[in-house]
Write an enzyme that holds these catalytic residues in place. Structure first.
Site, mmCIF file in Angstrom:
data_model
loop_
_atom_site.group_PDB
_atom_site.id
_atom_site.type_symbol
_atom_site.label_atom_id
_atom_site.label_comp_id
_atom_site.label_asym_id
_atom_site.label_seq_id
_atom_site.Cartn_x
_atom_site.Cartn_y
_atom_site.Cartn_z
ATOM 1 N N SER A 4 0.681 -0.924 0.142
ATOM 2 C CA SER A 4 -0.426 0.068 -0.121
ATOM 3 C C SER A 4 1.113 1.825 0.191
ATOM 4 O O SER A 4 1.791 1.038 -1.081
ATOM 5 C CB SER A 4 -1.161 -0.295 1.375
ATOM 6 O OG SER A 4 -1.940 0.567 1.087
ATOM 7 N N HIS B 30 -4.100 -0.829 -4.547
ATOM 8 C CA HIS B 30 -5.535 -1.192 -4.763
ATOM 9 C C HIS B 30 -6.852 -0.509 -5.457
ATOM 10 O O HIS B 30 -7.361 -0.315 -6.149
ATOM 11 C CB HIS B 30 -6.750 -0.198 -2.765
ATOM 12 C CG HIS B 30 -5.645 -0.169 -1.632
ATOM 13 N ND1 HIS B 30 -5.497 -0.846 -0.855
ATOM 14 C CD2 HIS B 30 -4.829 0.736 -1.486
ATOM 15 C CE1 HIS B 30 -4.547 -1.013 0.132
ATOM 16 N NE2 HIS B 30 -4.361 -0.187 0.096
ATOM 17 N N GLU C 270 -5.474 -5.508 -4.859
ATOM 18 C CA GLU C 270 -4.627 -6.018 -3.679
ATOM 19 C C GLU C 270 -4.669 -7.694 -3.934
ATOM 20 O O GLU C 270 -4.998 -7.741 -4.763
ATOM 21 C CB GLU C 270 -6.389 -5.195 -2.922
ATOM 22 C CG GLU C 270 -6.267 -3.833 -3.464
ATOM 23 C CD GLU C 270 -8.287 -4.495 -2.096
ATOM 24 O OE1 GLU C 270 -8.041 -4.688 -1.789
ATOM 25 O OE2 GLU C 270 -8.205 -2.657 -1.549
#
Length: 294
Positions: A137, A179, A206
């Site tokens: 992330s 994401h 993800e």
């Protein structure tokens, strides 16, 4: 007393994760990170600087790595740039076989470690010792020299919707978004590429990772795909339109690499299983380039 680091891969690896990787079941991506770091005996350091809840984040990864069988896992709890220049923290990076950056806010991460002695030691670990550096992330976005600092994820690309900042610079001439499919970020990545055509955009889903072996090749792991947006040959009117307008983008190239995709640069010892299209070969040459220590 300082011990010698374990032998790690000579080239060094980056494990760039789109967020929400599995930490409870088969842990395929984290297991691959551990494998590339040297296995269960590897020394793993977890950097939680991107997170405002560092202790909670550490507990999650401490358990996940322990479940995989890692015997030496250390938390670097960095709360200031002074911490990132502390000799003990630098020594932990010097000894590490694998360095993992958690999620949170990539701006926070760079504010704490960008340009510090710890930052420099991470480059040395990757490029001289062949350590493995992972990031998920926010930790993934921070990997490149140009970092996506903030921006809207609208339905259409938009001039001025996205801003970039300086990243850690393990990769150059790319920008990474995470994401990706789950948060419908193609328009956001197109906005970046439209305004910065010299950058190739990398969108990672993800529970998906792009693994880069420096000077050798790439592979995609996990449940999703990696999307590459290449605007180097495009025609656009973005310089003529006002902010918040949608630009024309003509001849933008998009590559989709699903999980299981694996490519390596051709050399005397190995040849690809299938011929690499020139744009993908250029991408591999770019992201696997052995940049000097910076």
């Amino acid at each position: 007393m300082k011990t010698e680091p374990h032998n790690t891969a000579a080239h060094g690896h980056l494990v760039i994760i789109g967020g929400c990787e599995d930490r409870q079941h088969d842990k395929a991506i984290l297991s691959r990170f551990v494998e590339l770091s040297g296995g269960a005996h590897a020394r793993i350091v977890v950097i939680t600087a991107a997170s405002a809840k560092a202790d909670e984040m550490w507990q999650v990864y401490d358990k996940a790595f322990a479940d995989i069988g890692v015997r030496q896992c250390q938390h670097l709890h960095l709360q200031s740039r002074q911490d990132a220049n502390d000799e003990q923290h630098i020594a932990a990076i010097t000894e590490a076989d694998g360095i993992f950056m958690t999620g949170g806010d990539q701006k926070r991460l760079l504010a704490l470690i960008g340009g510090t002695a710890l930052d420099a030691e991470m480059h040395t670990a990757l490029k001289l010792r062949g350590a493995c550096i992972g990031g998920t992330s926010a930790g993934a976005s921070a990997m490149s020299g140009h970092m996506l600092a903030q921006g809207r994820a609208e339905l259409q690309p938009e001039k001025g919707a996205v801003s970039l900042g300086a990243g850690l610079g393990f990769l150059h001439k790319v920008v990474i978004d995470q994401h990706f499919s789950e948060r419908q970020r193609l328009a956001r990545l197109l906005s970046v590429v439209a305004a910065n055509p010299y950058l190739q955009g990398i969108g990672i889903d993800e529970d998906t990772a792009l693994v880069v072996e420096r000077g050798v090749g790439i592979e995609v792991l996990g449940e999703g795909a990696v999307t590459i947006v290449d605007g180097r040959h495009m025609a656009t009117n973005i310089a003529e339109i006002n902010d918040h307008m949608t630009p024309e983008l003509i001849d933008v190239r998009l590559h989709l690499l699903p999980s299981g995709s694996k490519y390596r640069l051709p050399d005397d010892a190995h040849t690809p299983e299938r011929a690499l299209p020139p744009p993908l070969l250029e991408f591999l040459e770019n992201v696997t380039k052995r940049n000097p220590i910076s």
